[in-house]
Design a protein around this motif. Structure first.
Motif, PDB file in Angstrom:
ATOM      1  N   HIS A  50       8.806  35.899  70.641  1.00 44.67           N
ATOM      2  CA  HIS A  50       7.994  36.926  69.992  1.00 44.67           C
ATOM      3  C   HIS A  50       8.869  37.851  69.171  1.00 44.67           C
ATOM      4  O   HIS A  50       9.925  38.326  69.652  1.00 44.67           O
ATOM      5  N   ASP A  51       8.475  38.114  67.941  1.00 44.83           N
ATOM      6  CA  ASP A  51       9.073  39.149  67.088  1.00 44.83           C
ATOM      7  C   ASP A  51      10.557  38.928  66.816  1.00 44.83           C
ATOM      8  O   ASP A  51      11.300  39.884  66.576  1.00 44.83           O
TER       9      ASP A  51
ATOM     10  N   GLU B  29       9.306  40.018  53.252  1.00 39.79           N
ATOM     11  CA  GLU B  29       9.588  40.533  54.579  1.00 39.79           C
ATOM     12  C   GLU B  29      10.948  41.252  54.593  1.00 39.79           C
ATOM     13  O   GLU B  29      11.887  40.850  53.890  1.00 39.79           O
TER      14      GLU B  29
ATOM     15  N   ASN C 156      -0.332  32.827  60.140  1.00 39.15           N
ATOM     16  CA  ASN C 156       1.032  32.385  59.869  1.00 39.15           C
ATOM     17  C   ASN C 156       1.244  32.268  58.358  1.00 39.15           C
ATOM     18  O   ASN C 156       0.308  31.986  57.610  1.00 39.15           O
TER      19      ASN C 156
ATOM     20  N   ARG D 161       4.731  36.257  65.814  1.00 35.94           N
ATOM     21  CA  ARG D 161       5.374  37.189  64.877  1.00 35.94           C
ATOM     22  C   ARG D 161       6.882  36.945  64.728  1.00 35.94           C
ATOM     23  O   ARG D 161       7.654  37.894  64.591  1.00 35.94           O
TER      24      ARG D 161
ATOM     25  N   GLY E 158       0.949  34.793  63.623  1.00 34.69           N
ATOM     26  CA  GLY E 158       1.663  35.775  62.822  1.00 34.69           C
ATOM     27  C   GLY E 158       3.099  35.444  62.502  1.00 34.69           C
ATOM     28  O   GLY E 158       3.885  36.343  62.175  1.00 34.69           O
ATOM     29  N   ASN E 159       3.496  34.171  62.579  1.00 34.94           N
ATOM     30  CA  ASN E 159       4.870  33.782  62.267  1.00 34.94           C
ATOM     31  C   ASN E 159       5.045  33.609  60.764  1.00 34.94           C
ATOM     32  O   ASN E 159       4.097  33.285  60.044  1.00 34.94           O
TER      33      ASN E 159
END
Length: 1421
Positions: free
Chosen positions: A1065-1066, A975, A1147, A1088, A1119-1120
């Motif tokens: 979030h995000d 990432e 995730n 996320r 999506g984490n």
């Protein structure tokens, strides 16, 4: 054999076969000393008889210690009965316990009792307590010196006072008096005191500990081995066809029970037999180290008039859910203590009587000084459906928790009417009776008083639940005493009927007779509770509502409001004028009384999926009156929506507080309580110019009209679109599901927004009018440097000039910053109380070319403490109002590498095109086992997908997926996240200051609750050690943190305690000491988020997790990524198996020791589902759990982990596992041993955390490769971590179990990094001996796996035999059954087992395979 004194210590004694008997004869004293006694095969041990009781003294001593050799299956130090008779009839007192008639003070030598007793001088008694947790009112033991009728004279003075009180309500007496019970008996069964116990008691007494030292701390070796709390045990097995007879009365069981051993109570009666001719009467269970009496599986046993005192754990258990017809009557339980080595419940709050099977009689019992009084812990699989035979005339008092708890549900099938809990009394406890979920249930004749939290709390009623003929008293005595917070708490969902109930002394502002919507958070509730024949004495505070629309109370007979049929609701502006307010109803919010002719409808409007950023719903009626409804993840009837109460025959305009919604509006809605003549009109305004509209009711689609719809002329869901006013109106006439879909036609112009309201400007002197002396701005001056500044209520100030460095900033009104210019806000501390700190909005954030720095000067040590009851620390922001800060930069918070990059490179390729600007700080996650290989670099230039850096990279980072042979691709790219934002909140001293979003009530009763809504904010240097950068504490308003970053924290990143509905979030959380995200509470949403490098705090025993949500009820995880934690990636609870919706998906956890982690206390009672994770390159385990329920693992991908899956399932008893009540299923999942991205040199390294945790490494595969699945363990022994590794079970489990593989793919199992290294799909544990659980396989595959790499069985270990419970006799037996042949690519069915293992048990042979084709696997040497 007739037994008389005196016999030496026997190693063992066995009475069996041919009617062997051991009979005690007088005169006494008679003693028997033995290490164990076994009565089997028709043998008998008799002391006296039912017609000729043994009136002499007799004592059976049982000896043993940690080093005593155990005798399977009873262990050591036992008296066991199997197909035999244990008949002991000692002297039984006519009165086993009574109560004090008058108070006894400390140092008194006399007790006055309510009734005469037949006790004797020299007898030992216990005097109970009367107060909750009062150090001056404790139970204590005394010895009788002499007796005169009802007067007892004691050998030594009392240490504590024992007060007697009484309250009369409606002619009923409500006593508050201490119990006095006889402990002594003439026949005693006792265990010897171990030397470890003697040493411990001596040390505990020197430290001021309690009786027996039961509440003193363990040493580590004691916790592991249970050496000091090793009492004797009596075990009676009674199975059909081999029934034992148990008749004991007048016996004292002393120094009994064994800690850290499951089902090692003082007396255990187990089996499946009817025991109508057996009983336990008039006995005393004293000083037990592991529960008092445990009944499991047996029926019709009588347990009457026994005393339980100083028990560690539950007093009396009906423990398997299968017990029926047992009669538990007139027993008293006093003084339970929590201790390690027992179940989670017992460790926290042991119950006096713990019931897992309701089909029994529980009558006339008393529990004093326990955690819970009576705990009905009913499994939904069956016991929760069984009718209760009887529960009546029971009492609980002085409990640290509740008198009665029914959990998690009780839904009895009772065709003859509701099941009744009758005549129950609770006092001096935290709570009275709490029912989590119920139907077909009636609570009647309850008397609850002198409790602190509530009298009766019914959290959920699924129908036909009632409370009747009860008395609830807020407080006893004078008004300055503590008042019960709520007399009766109504359910959050569905209906309840309350009748003939009296409320008394709810006359203080801190308490209310009826509190609605138990367990709700704002936006839930709205259901109806019916009331009839209620009385309120000295109770002006009758009803309270926690928030608008919480509930409707229907006063059927007018006993509450004086108006028959009227309804009581929380006040809202949309109620009609005929609804009158009353001070008796909800003093905080305000309650309204509406006439019976008004009809209300509960509206539940919901979306298909949760919005990315929650928003409220505004409801406006025809009089232009409004109410705002909060978004909730669950309205209790639907997910993702809003709930409110609407008045019949009214028109309501619904407006969503998100401008983008109206362009494409799609929702479903239900309205309740419709009959003929009822209707509503629903409107939406400010629609697109040319919308497409579909409104449907069930299967019918509403018709477009040429004018407004009207009742009687049109049908439900018919609609009219006013194109001029851009307004849609549709008709509702019934309770059908309504679905609305509205979208803007392509090319239609969008409406223009209205200009914002005018505001005051900071630079204008008149802005500071009315500011008092001592504040900056006094006398209409512009605030200067170093001054405290207050923004007054009902005042909005716009920053239009450079601000001076302020001392403290206090925001009670609104402070706004412009979105088109840069500013600096410098203050020592900031507090927002009821006001708003605002920078832009979600639709109009701070422009990307503007900047805002909020500099917190912690170095000056200045507190914000000028407001009442508020004290904000230096360098901190206290949020008790609204903080809404929005920035437009960046458009994307983080992405992935688009290609692998080697050390030394200055350029990277990213997966997505980003708008990041030069000189920003980037973080790139680790691609190896080492979390610290994450790199912090500076961005130099961005060109599309290519980013140039100022620095050269130090480590290799992966940027491509792993492709499987079947064509699927697994993303394994590192990432990349941008830490820099153009709004920065920064402390001038590292590791100081925090943002606290909290809740408080001032002295006037006004409540202030914080709301934090952030978009693209950078937090730097905030977060002190052991604290957090952002903390939400006791807040229920919807707060959100979106696309923000936290780095440089010396504590936790984001923490939530007792809070609801936090949306994250995000976000990026980098380099914290403690979890990146640590949440507790309810209904949080994590989408996320990227957590990189969560470090273990020094000295912390519990392992840190990057994302910790195992204590959250209802969490969404989508999506984490946790990319590097020194211990655990995700610590989760899982989700209930029966939920149709997946709240967890996509995730990722990598570069941790454990990827996904669940442990004791996590999971759900019956079945836990783990789904939606990719876990790779974790040094120990990709996924590990130790849970007490069945487990379903679904849609999980495990790659490059030392061990992919390590499963342990704990069963309360062995039968629970092998009857299928606890099973493990892995499905729709993929396990990759070594991926194509794995670099054997750079990735296969030992992380820094490995040395500190070396004793917790997984079992070692002798071929040095990785293992896909570690053979599952089903055990009745709880884990002993931290004294043992995560995978290690201290004693042999000896429990059969079943693991199912369905649609599982094994791939990449081959030679890994070195010539002789090999990976293995399924491997046994090094210490897993005896019979191992069965594994079955369906539709599963091993792609290109060599036969030698399919299974590996370690040789049975003979090491560590110093302690017998750590080793097992016999060889290892294991079996894998490939039911369809797909796994091994052989003709089905196929079985795999170790060499020479042909000793199959009935469990294996009956597992459904009719023919076997044997395949020999690798066998370790």
């Amino acid at each position: 054999m007739a037994f008389q004194p005196a016999y030496p210590l026997l190693q063992g004694f066995s009475a069996n076969r041919s009617g062997g008997k051991l009979v005690f004869t007088g005169p006494g004293p008679v003693e028997l000393h033995a290490h164990y006694i076994l009565i089997s095969d028709g043998g008998e041990l008799r002391v006296g008889s039912s017609t000729a009781r043994f009136h002499h003294r007799a004592r059976i001593y049982l000896y043993g210690s940690l080093h005593s050799p155990p005798l399977f299956p009873y262990g050591a130090k036992f008296l066991a009965v199997r197909n035999g008779t244990l008949s002991i009839h000692g002297w039984v007192p006519k009165v086993t316990f009574t109560y004090l008639k008058s108070s006894a003070l400390a140092n008194d030598l006399r007790l006055v009792l309510q009734k005469p007793v037949d006790w004797e001088p020299g007898d030992e008694i216990v005097v109970g307590r009367t107060g909750l947790g009062d150090a001056q009112q404790q139970e204590e033991v005394a010895i009788i010196e002499s007796i005169n009728n009802t007067e007892l004279y004691l050998r030594s003075p009392l240490r504590y006072s024992h007060n007697v009180g009484e309250e009369r309500v409606n002619g009923q007496s409500l006593p508050l008096t201490a119990v006095v019970a006889l402990l002594s008996r003439r026949v005693v069964v006792q265990g010897n005191v171990t030397k470890e116990r003697i040493s411990h008691v001596r040390e505990c007494a020197e430290a001021g500990g309690t009786r027996g030292g039961s509440r003193c701390l363990y040493k580590r070796s004691e916790r592991q081995l249970g050496s000091r709390d090793l009492g004797a045990v009596v075990i009676v097995e009674a199975f059909q066809g081999a029934t034992s007879q148990l008749q004991v009365e007048g016996v004292q069981f002393y120094h009994m029970g064994q800690a850290f051993w499951q089902q090692r109570s003082a007396l255990t009666v187990a089996g499946n037999a009817q025991m109508a001719d057996s009983y336990i009467h008039g006995c005393c269970f004293l000083d037990s180290f592991g529960q008092g009496l445990h009944l499991t599986g047996i029926s019709n046993l009588s347990v009457d008039s026994n005393v339980f005192f100083n028990i560690s754990g539950h007093g009396l258990l009906l423990g398997s859910g299968l017990e029926k017809g047992n009669r538990i009557r007139n027993n008293i339980v006093i003084g339970l203590s929590a201790t390690d080595g027992l179940s989670n419940i017992e460790t926290l709050s042991p119950a006096g009587i713990y019931i897992r099977a309701p089909a029994n009689h529980i009558e006339g019992n008393t529990v004093c000084a326990a955690g819970y009084g009576y705990f009905f812990h009913l499994s939904p699989e069956g016991p929760s459906k069984m009718p209760l035979l009887s529960f009546s005339e029971n009492t609980a008092h002085s409990c640290t928790r509740h008198g009665l708890l029914v959990y998690p549900e009780y839904l009895p099938d009772s065709p003859n009417g509701p099941v009744q809990f009758d005549s129950f009394t609770v006092w001096s406890s935290q709570g009275g009776a709490q029912i989590f979920s119920s139907s077909n249930l009636k609570l009647q004749n309850f008397r609850i008083y002198a409790c602190t939290d509530f009298g009766i709390d019914i959290m959920e009623s699924l129908g036909n639940t009632a409370v009747a003929n009860s008395v609830l008293v807020g407080h006893i005595g004078q008004k300055d005493n503590t008042c019960m917070s709520a007399g009766l708490k109504t359910p959050k969902r569905f209906q309840l009927f309350i009748s003939n109930t009296a409320f008394r002394n709810f006359d203080m502002s801190t308490c209310t007779a009826i509190r609605t919507c138990s367990g709700c958070y704002q936006g839930q509730g709205g259901f109806t509770v019916s009331l009839e024949h209620l009385t309120f004495t000295n109770s002006p505070f009758q009803v309270s509502f926690p928030f608008p629309h919480a509930a409707i109370l229907e006063d059927l007979d007018g006993s509450v409001t004086g108006k028959e049929g009227s309804r009581i609701l929380p006040f809202t502006d949309i109620l009609v004028a005929s609804c009158t307010t009353s001070a008796n109803f909800s003093q905080a919010l305000g309650g309204s009384v509406c006439s019976k002719d008004l009809v209300f409808h509960r509206m539940s409007l919901y979306l298909r999926e949760a919005p990315e950023t929650p928003y409220n719903l505004t409801v406006i009626d025809s009089r232009n009156k409004t109410t705002t409804v909060n978004y909730v993840p669950d309205t209790l009837s639907d997910l993702h929506g809003w709930m409110c109460l609407l008045l019949d025959k009214e028109t309501y305009t619904l407006t969503f507080d998100s401008p983008s919604v109206i362009k494409q509006l799609q929702y479903s809605v239900t309205f309740s309580n419709f009959t003929t003549g009822n209707y509503l009109l629903v409107e939406h305004k400010d629609l697109p110019a040319q919308p497409e509209v579909v409104v449907s009711c069930g299967k019918r689609t509403g018709q477009p009209l040429q004018s407004l719809p009207s009742y009687g002329h049109h049908r439900s869901c018919d609609w009219y679109l006013d194109s001029t006013l851009r307004k849609l109106t549709y008709l509702v006439t019934g309770a059908d599901l309504i679905q609305l879909e509205l979208k803007e036609k392509e090319g239609a112009p969008s409406p223009t927004s209205d200009p914002s309201d005018s505001v005051l400007k900071w630079s204008h002197p008149e802005t500071w009018k009315d500011v008092e002396k001592g504040w900056g701005g006094f006398n209409c001056s512009i605030p200067g440097p170093g001054e405290d500044v207050i923004i007054l209520p009902n005042r909005t100030i716009l920053v239009d000039t450079d601000l001076p460095p302020l001392r403290g900033l206090y925001i009670l009104g609104t402070l706004e910053f412009p979105t088109n210019s840069s500013n600096v806000l410098s203050a020592a501390c900031i507090v927002v109380v009821g006001g708003t700190l605002n920078v832009g909005s979600f639709q109009h954030p701070l422009e990307r070319d503007s900047k805002l720095l909020i500099l917190l000067r912690a170095s000056e040590g200045i507190y914000c403490d000028h407001l009442e009851e508020i004290n904000v620390h230096p360098g901190s922001i206290g949020v008790y109002g609204k903080v809404q800060i929005y920035s437009s930069y960046p458009g994307k918070s983080w992405t992935h590498l688009g290609a692998s990059v080697a050390p030394g490179n200055e350029r990277i390729l990213v997966e997505d095109e980003v708008d990041w600007r030069p000189e920003g700080d980037l973080v790139i996650s680790s691609s190896s086992y080492e979390a610290h290989q994450a790199e912090l670099v500076t961005l130099k230039e961005v060109s599309g997908h290519i980013i140039t850096l100022h620095e050269r990279l130090i480590h290799r980072h992966v940027g491509h997926p792993h492709d499987i042979e079947d064509g699927r691709s697994i993303p394994l790219s590192a990432e990349v996240g941008l830490l820099t934002r153009n709004i920065q909140i920064k402390s001038d001293v590292p590791c100081t200051g925090k943002i606290l979003v909290g809740h408080f009530t001032d002295s006037s009763g006004r409540e202030f609750e914080g709301v934090l809504q952030l978009l693209n904010i950078e937090f730097l240097n905030v977060g002190p050690p052991q604290l957090s950068a952002i903390e939400f504490r006791n807040v229920t308003q919807r707060s959100s943190v979106v696309s923000s970053t936290i780095h440089g924290s010396c504590g936790v990143g984001i923490k939530a305690v007792m809070s609801n509905g936090i949306c994250l979030h995000d976000n990026i959380v980098f380099n914290t000491v403690g979890p990146g995200i640590d949440l507790e509470g309810k209904n949080h949403s994590l989408i996320r988020n990227l957590v990189i490098l969560s470090r273990q705090p020094e000295g912390l025993l519990n392992w840190v997790a990057g994302i910790k949500v195992n204590l959250v009820i209802g969490v969404s995880l989508y999506g984490n990524v946790v990319a590097g934690s020194e211990r655990i990636g995700f610590h989760i609870r899982g989700q209930e198996c029966l939920l149709d919706v997946d709240y967890c998906s996509e995730n990722v956890a990598h570069s941790n020791l454990h990827g996904i982690h669940l442990y004791r206390g996590d999971g759900f009672q019956t079945c836990t589902r783990i789904t939606g994770f990719l876990s790779y390159k974790n040094y120990d385990y990709g996924l590990m759990f130790h849970l007490g329920s069945s487990v379903i693992i679904d849609s999980v991908v495990l790659v490059d982990n030392t061990v992919g899956l390590m499963p342990v399932i704990h069963c309360l008893y062995a039968k629970q596992c092998y009857t299928g009540k606890r099973l493990l299923e892995l499905r729709n999942s993929t396990i990759v041993a070594t991926s194509s991205t794995f670099d054997c040199i750079r990735d296969r390294i030992k992380p820094q955390a490995a040395d500190l945790t070396s004793r917790h490494r997984p079992p070692y595969y002798l071929q040095r490769g990785r293992a896909g699945i570690l053979w599952p363990k089903f055990t009745t022994v709880t884990s002993q971590r931290p004294d043992s590794p995560w995978h290690r079970i201290v004693r042999c489990p000896k429990v059969l179990g079943l693991m199912k593989l369905k649609d599982v793919t094994f791939t990449g199992f081959t030679k890994s990094c070195h010539g002789e290294d090999r990976d293995v799909c399924i491997m046994s544990d090094t210490d897993h001996s005896g019979i191992m659980p069965l594994i079955t396989s369906e539709r599963s595959r091993m792609l290109r796996v060599n036969e030698k790499d399919e299974f590996y069985f370690h040789a049975a270990s003979s090491e560590d035999t110093t302690f017998p419970e750590k080793s097992c006799e016999g060889s290892r037996k294991a079996l894998v059954k490939d039911l369809d042949g797909n796994l091994l690519d052989l003709e089905p069915p196929v079985s795999v087992f170790p060499k020479s293992e042909f000793e199959w048990t009935r469990f294996y042979l009956q597992s459904g395979v009719s023919s076997l084709a044997f395949s020999v696997s690798v066998f370790g040497s």
